[in-house]
Design an enzyme around this catalytic site. Structure first.
Site, PDB file in Angstrom:
ATOM      1  CG  ASP A 196       7.899   5.113  -9.580  1.00  0.00           C
ATOM      2  OD1 ASP A 196       6.792   4.907 -10.102  1.00  0.00           O
ATOM      3  OD2 ASP A 196       8.981   4.742 -10.097  1.00  0.00           O
ATOM      4  CD  GLU A 226       3.808   2.348  -8.749  1.00  0.00           C
ATOM      5  OE1 GLU A 226       3.048   2.332  -9.735  1.00  0.00           O
ATOM      6  OE2 GLU A 226       4.981   2.775  -8.812  1.00  0.00           O
TER       7      GLU A 226
END
Length: 692
Positions: A342, A379
């Site tokens: 993330d 990401e």
């Protein structure tokens, strides 16, 4: 229980709580602490510890590692720390000796009585309401020969899913105790096999703070981590403190037996301790200045590259070791197959918050021998504006391709000026990635993910509808590139419903015929809806859960997706590790409605492409028509005795939209009429073989 008289210094090089033959070794890092106490508990809600051990700085400290060996205690022991030191926020020091602190290396966590409000009050004692670590014996489990699958050559799609949301809905028909748990997911593995799923990507399963969403709503997604080594306790069907560890391993073992890899969505960019007024749970009270990026001008302020209050100091040597130890732990002891990071671009930042040319922690992850067989996915952006989709470092890192998502969405809803960028998206986004010799499978192609509309909602809503989140619909992305096909939300209009069904199939067709690794989210194959909510992070209810009744009501779409997945996984054209645009690999030929004449103009809404390979018999033709009228496409000529077979035509009614084996077209078919807003996939076939 050991007394103060028979404890031993222990060793500093076994971080966390490590069981040994006659007791447990504890080791904790803190550079700035002046005193450390280890507290033991027999029950989660104890107001007073069963034992307290003060670590002598002379005999229980090596460098900045505080350590102690406590004989007589065993696996399952609950523990925590109190650290003493200066409370000088302007200097970045936030020691609070009233707080019981969670060991960052705890392998299991008890949070039954946890209270975030108490943890957020400086000087308020929290012994009965703090998260507590659990001593875990990592060798006390029978893996029955299981190992991470380590597939290095795999064209399978990634299925992004939420452990709790997958089985929590009453329609799952599971016993209440198993709904929303690792054990519940095991029960539904046959569904994943039936669909053709080979890789699951689990939203965060590290221990996180469920109380961190505003307004008293739960943090459902799990992007508020606090224990980088501990499976989230609420996802276990077992009440025993050790239950989550074994049940998680049971799940991984069962998925592996079914041939399914396990990727974890991990969060190393921030923690649940949030900003200056957040709770003191672990790292803030252990050594705030080491673990977090702080404003150099005023260290009472946290740098907020994550968008949720704080930023982990990922390239500090201690935090970097924590991250690497955590990743190795999940591979070596929990047998996972990979990680999705993330806001991974946060880990590109140094201690001064500037972007590093060679970020040590990212290269460590890329090159670590323990992680060499895993999939690592970034990401590749952060909340402070850093966007690295086309430039993320490393030799192995794959990236979530947000540009692919945006391009495909705009093309399918018939925006202008999209066809040229669509051609690049279809061919692995060759022009997005600047790195030489890059594997096209490192582009993670997706149209929807947990953050945003579901696929059903993408074709059913023009606007987000996040009122249930309690923020007056201000939260969530305002730019969704969605189109409701003529009505906002559910409708009884058969024409609108038919168009939505076609658009859903168009999205899946593009996704599963593009070069790169496809990903779609849980329930898109059965039209899971969040009722227009594009930010369901705090919706632990039927808005977010998988409604299993849709497996029957949307069986036609599921059949379509299952068929396409099977086709892709068995086509050699999608195992090619060269870009289609590079010599030596699959050849791509671009067409428009006329052969060899693609229209890349701003007002074009159609594109066709043809895939061939000199060493393969596979021959594929795809026509994409996002125009609001039917278009007739010229077909590439085939040798005598060969003809095109229709695999996909989303303009056909259900049951005819996907055909396996493909429906043979007459050998004198030179054109194909693609209906308005439709996708067509043809495969070359042997006429005689098909007639047998």
């Amino acid at each position: 229980m050991a007394s103060l008289n028979n404890v031993r210094p222990g060793t500093h090089d076994l971080l966390g709580a490590t069981p040994q033959t006659d007791g447990v070794n504890f080791s904790l890092f803190s550079y700035h602490a002046t005193e450390v106490e280890l507290l033991l508990f027999d029950h989660p809600d104890q107001g007073q510890p069963s034992a307290v051990f003060r670590l002598d700085p002379e005999s229980h400290r090596t460098g900045s590692y505080w350590h102690i060996f406590v004989p007589g205690i065993k696996t399952g022991q609950l523990y925590g720390y109190r650290l003493h030191g200066p409370y000088q926020p302007e200097q970045g020091l936030r020691f609070d000796p009233a707080k019981l602190l969670l060991d960052p290396y705890a392998r299991a966590v008890i949070d039954d009585q946890y209270d975030r409000a108490i943890a957020s009050q400086y000087g308020r004692e929290n012994l009965s309401t703090a998260m507590k670590g659990v001593v875990v014996d990592l060798d006390n489990y029978d893996w029955a020969g299981d190992q991470p699958l380590k597939r290095t050559f795999n064209d399978a799609a990634i299925y992004e899913m939420h452990v709790r949301g997958f089985t929590k809905h009453p329609s799952s028909k599971l016993p209440e105790a198993k709904r929303g748990t690792y054990a519940g997911l095991i029960e539904k593995i046959p569904y994943l096999q039936q669909l053709g799923v080979k890789i699951v990507e689990l939203l965060p399963v590290y221990q996180f703070d469920r109380q961190s969403a505003p307004g008293g709503r739960p943090n459902y997604w799990g992007y508020e981590p606090i224990g980088f080594f501990a499976p989230h306790r609420a996802y276990s069907s077992q009440q025993d403190p050790l239950g989550p560890v074994d049940e998680f391993r049971d799940m991984v073992k069962a998925l592996h037996r079914a041939g399914i890899e396990v990727i974890l969505d991990v969060v190393y960019n921030h923690t649940a301790e949030d900003s200056h007024d957040g709770p003191t749970i672990s790292m803030r009270g252990i050594d705030n200045r080491i673990y977090y990026l702080l404003n150099p001008a005023n260290r009472a302020e946290y740098i907020n590259d994550s968008g949720v209050g704080n930023t982990l100091n990922g390239n500090h040597t201690i935090v970097r070791r924590l991250i690497m130890d955590s990743l190795r732990y999940w591979v070596q002891h929990m047998h996972v197959d990979g990680f999705r990071f993330d806001l991974a671009s946060v880990l590109s930042r140094g201690e001064d918050n500037q972007v590093l040319t060679v970020p040590p922690v990212l290269w460590d992850i890329d090159s670590d021998p323990v992680l060499a067989g895993t999939k690592i996915i970034a990401e590749a952006w952060d909340a402070a504006g850093l966007y690295q989709v086309g430039s993320f470092i490393g030799d192995r890192w794959a990236v979530w391709n947000g540009r692919y998502r945006d391009t495909v969405r705009r093309f399918v809803k018939s925006d202008t000026g999209t066809v040229r960028s669509l051609a690049d998206a279809l061919s692995g986004s060759y022009n997005v990635f600047s790195q030489l010799d890059r594997d096209p499978m490192r582009s993670i192609n997706f149209i929807t993910a947990h953050d945003g509309f579901t696929l059903n909602d993408l074709v059913s809503y023009n606007d987000k509808h996040n009122e249930a989140n309690g923020e007056d619909n201000r939260d969530g992305n305002n730019q969704n590139d969605s189109w409701n096909c003529g009505a906002e939300g559910p409708t009884d209009d058969p024409q609108i419903e038919a168009l939505r069904q076609r658009q859903l199939r168009n999205f899946f067709t593009i996704l599963l015929t593009s070069q790169g690794r496809p990903m779609f989210q849980m329930g898109d194959e059965v039209r899971r809806t969040q009722r227009g909510n594009n930010n369901g992070y705090c919706q632990d209810n039927e808005i977010s859960w998988f409604d299993w009744s849709r497996v029957d009501s949307q069986s036609d779409l599921m059949r379509f997706v299952k068929g396409l997945l099977h086709f892709r996984q068995n086509s050699a054209l999608y195992r090619d590790r060269h870009y289609w645009l590079e010599p030596g690999g699959t050849d791509v030929h671009w067409h428009g409605i006329r052969l060899g004449q693609p229209d890349f103009g701003d007002n074009s809404h159609s594109l066709a492409f043809e895939l061939t390979h000199s060493n393969l018999q596979d021959h594929l033709y795809v026509a994409l028509n996002a125009y609001w009228e039917p278009l007739k496409f010229e077909l590439p000529p085939l040798p005598t005795g060969r003809a095109w077979g229709r695999l996909v035509d989303t303009g056909q009614p259900a049951l005819a939209d996907f055909s396996e084996p493909a429906v043979l077209l007459p050998d004198d078919t030179f054109t194909y009429l693609a209906q308005s807003r439709s996708a067509v996939v043809l495969v070359e076939q042997d006429i005689k073989k098909e007639e047998l």
